[in-house]
Design a protein around this motif. Sequence first.
Motif, PDB file in Angstrom:
ATOM      1  N   GLU A 212      76.367 -26.677 -66.060  1.00 11.64           N
ATOM      2  CA  GLU A 212      75.943 -28.042 -65.702  1.00 11.64           C
ATOM      3  C   GLU A 212      75.448 -28.798 -66.933  1.00 11.64           C
ATOM      4  N   ALA A 213      74.711 -28.115 -67.800  1.00 13.45           N
ATOM      5  CA  ALA A 213      74.245 -28.770 -69.028  1.00 13.45           C
ATOM      6  C   ALA A 213      75.435 -29.194 -69.893  1.00 13.45           C
ATOM      7  N   THR A 214      76.448 -28.343 -69.985  1.00 12.72           N
ATOM      8  CA  THR A 214      77.640 -28.684 -70.760  1.00 12.72           C
ATOM      9  C   THR A 214      78.351 -29.893 -70.156  1.00 12.72           C
ATOM     10  N   ILE A 215      78.507 -29.919 -68.847  1.00 10.02           N
ATOM     11  CA  ILE A 215      79.195 -31.036 -68.175  1.00 10.02           C
ATOM     12  C   ILE A 215      78.434 -32.339 -68.376  1.00 10.02           C
ATOM     13  N   PRO A 227      81.871 -39.192 -80.402  1.00  9.54           N
ATOM     14  CA  PRO A 227      82.617 -37.949 -80.647  1.00  9.54           C
ATOM     15  C   PRO A 227      81.783 -36.733 -80.242  1.00  9.54           C
ATOM     16  N   LEU A 228      82.466 -35.690 -79.814  1.00  6.72           N
ATOM     17  CA  LEU A 228      81.766 -34.491 -79.360  1.00  6.72           C
ATOM     18  C   LEU A 228      81.541 -33.507 -80.512  1.00  6.72           C
ATOM     19  N   ARG A 229      82.565 -33.291 -81.298  1.00  3.09           N
ATOM     20  CA  ARG A 229      82.483 -32.256 -82.312  1.00  3.09           C
ATOM     21  C   ARG A 229      81.773 -32.738 -83.563  1.00  3.09           C
ATOM     22  N   GLY A 230      81.210 -31.770 -84.279  1.00  2.42           N
ATOM     23  CA  GLY A 230      80.540 -32.079 -85.527  1.00  2.42           C
ATOM     24  C   GLY A 230      81.326 -31.550 -86.708  1.00  2.42           C
ATOM     25  N   HIS A 231      80.934 -31.988 -87.890  1.00  4.85           N
ATOM     26  CA  HIS A 231      81.615 -31.550 -89.100  1.00  4.85           C
ATOM     27  C   HIS A 231      81.400 -30.061 -89.345  1.00  4.85           C
ATOM     28  N   LEU A 244      76.515 -30.236 -79.420  1.00  2.00           N
ATOM     29  CA  LEU A 244      75.548 -29.143 -79.504  1.00  2.00           C
ATOM     30  C   LEU A 244      74.116 -29.659 -79.662  1.00  2.00           C
ATOM     31  N   GLU A 245      73.942 -30.736 -80.394  1.00  5.15           N
ATOM     32  CA  GLU A 245      72.590 -31.261 -80.597  1.00  5.15           C
ATOM     33  C   GLU A 245      72.027 -31.857 -79.302  1.00  5.15           C
ATOM     34  N   PHE A 246      72.856 -32.598 -78.557  1.00  2.00           N
ATOM     35  CA  PHE A 246      72.399 -33.147 -77.280  1.00  2.00           C
ATOM     36  C   PHE A 246      72.094 -32.009 -76.297  1.00  2.00           C
ATOM     37  N   ARG A 247      72.924 -30.986 -76.343  1.00  5.80           N
ATOM     38  CA  ARG A 247      72.717 -29.850 -75.435  1.00  5.80           C
ATOM     39  C   ARG A 247      71.384 -29.162 -75.719  1.00  5.80           C
ATOM     40  N   LYS A 248      71.055 -28.976 -76.977  1.00  5.46           N
ATOM     41  CA  LYS A 248      69.765 -28.382 -77.326  1.00  5.46           C
ATOM     42  C   LYS A 248      68.608 -29.295 -76.932  1.00  5.46           C
ATOM     43  N   ILE A 261      70.595 -21.639 -72.012  1.00  8.38           N
ATOM     44  CA  ILE A 261      71.372 -21.955 -73.211  1.00  8.38           C
ATOM     45  C   ILE A 261      71.155 -20.912 -74.307  1.00  8.38           C
ATOM     46  N   GLU A 262      69.905 -20.491 -74.478  1.00 10.60           N
ATOM     47  CA  GLU A 262      69.588 -19.595 -75.581  1.00 10.60           C
ATOM     48  C   GLU A 262      69.961 -18.148 -75.301  1.00 10.60           C
ATOM     49  N   HIS A 263      70.089 -17.781 -74.019  1.00 12.11           N
ATOM     50  CA  HIS A 263      70.395 -16.396 -73.667  1.00 12.11           C
ATOM     51  C   HIS A 263      71.624 -16.350 -72.754  1.00 12.11           C
ATOM     52  N   PRO A 264      72.784 -16.632 -73.296  1.00 11.65           N
ATOM     53  CA  PRO A 264      74.003 -16.606 -72.469  1.00 11.65           C
ATOM     54  C   PRO A 264      74.392 -15.173 -72.122  1.00 11.65           C
ATOM     55  N   SER A 265      75.063 -15.015 -70.998  1.00 15.94           N
ATOM     56  CA  SER A 265      75.541 -13.696 -70.595  1.00 15.94           C
ATOM     57  C   SER A 265      76.869 -13.422 -71.278  1.00 15.94           C
ATOM     58  N   TYR A 266      76.894 -12.317 -72.048  1.00 20.31           N
ATOM     59  CA  TYR A 266      78.101 -11.954 -72.779  1.00 20.31           C
ATOM     60  C   TYR A 266      78.546 -13.142 -73.652  1.00 20.31           C
TER      61      TYR A 266
END
Length: 314
Positions: A212-215, A227-231, A244-248, A261-266
């Motif tokens: 949900e955070a990603t969406i 733009p989504l991606r960074g350099h 990634l910065e907005f997500r954090k 976000i910080e502890h993803p499964s696998y």
Amino acid sequence: MSKQTSLLGFLKRKEPESATTSMAEENIPEPSTTMQEQNISGTREIENEDFIFSLERDPGLRAPMWHYPVEKRDEIRRAYLKLKLYQPLLRRFPYSGPEGHRRSFQASWYKKFPDWLEYSLSKDAVFCFLCYLFADKPNPHTNTFTMMGFSNWKRVNEGTNCPFVTHVRGPSSTHINALRSKIDLLNDRGHIRYAFVSQEEAQIRRNRLRLEATIDVVRLLTLQACPLRGHNESDNSANQGNFLEFRKAFGRYNDDVSKAIEHPSYNAKYIAPSIQKQILDIISSKVRNYIREEIGESKFCIIVDEARDEAKRE
């Protein structure tokens, strides 16, 4: 090598009874099977719906619990607990003992020991339901009430020395331990499989929250035409790009999102460019479908502004 014995070898198909604690008042029937006949190995697996009716009800004919496969014992115990105790009510119980002092089992004893006392029609003896269920090996202290059966009716009226009373006496007796094992078995929430289920449910919630955070980030950046991606999106980068910065930033204002976000499964991070494209494709499909619903069969066109880079490419 001996032939593998299936669970059916220890069970006998029984018709369902109309009551769990009583039987029709009739003379004592002759047992139709013996313990040896019950232990013949079978080749067909027992189906779940037939399993409970395959159990031997008469405690004098049951195979000891340690004869069953270890992995099947809890299943058998739960089935017996569901069937409840075998306490037949007869018009007249058989008499035994010397002439002039013949005695018989009394149905009133069921009420005095309702949680464990069972009567065997085949052996004219009583057994302990709980000690039978949770006996994993022969025990000389409980063999009388688990395998041989007790039928010395004269001693039942000896007050505190009654074998029924002494059988359950003591906080560390075998019977008390069997009672505790029953409570633990029925405490499903304490079973290890529920611990795994609870962990799986928590993991599913974290995965959904991470997605949900990603969406939300993709939708926000798309709406603002950013733009989504960074350099440089590596972990050591000072600026990993808008996505990634907005997500954090979302995670800083919510502990649950931060942990997800910080502890993803696998490797289920949901941050790969392919995931972002899939989300954008879903969003674009929803926009097109909404436009179609609004204008119906009318035609429409979309005007998109173009932008050039330093090489003057659109």
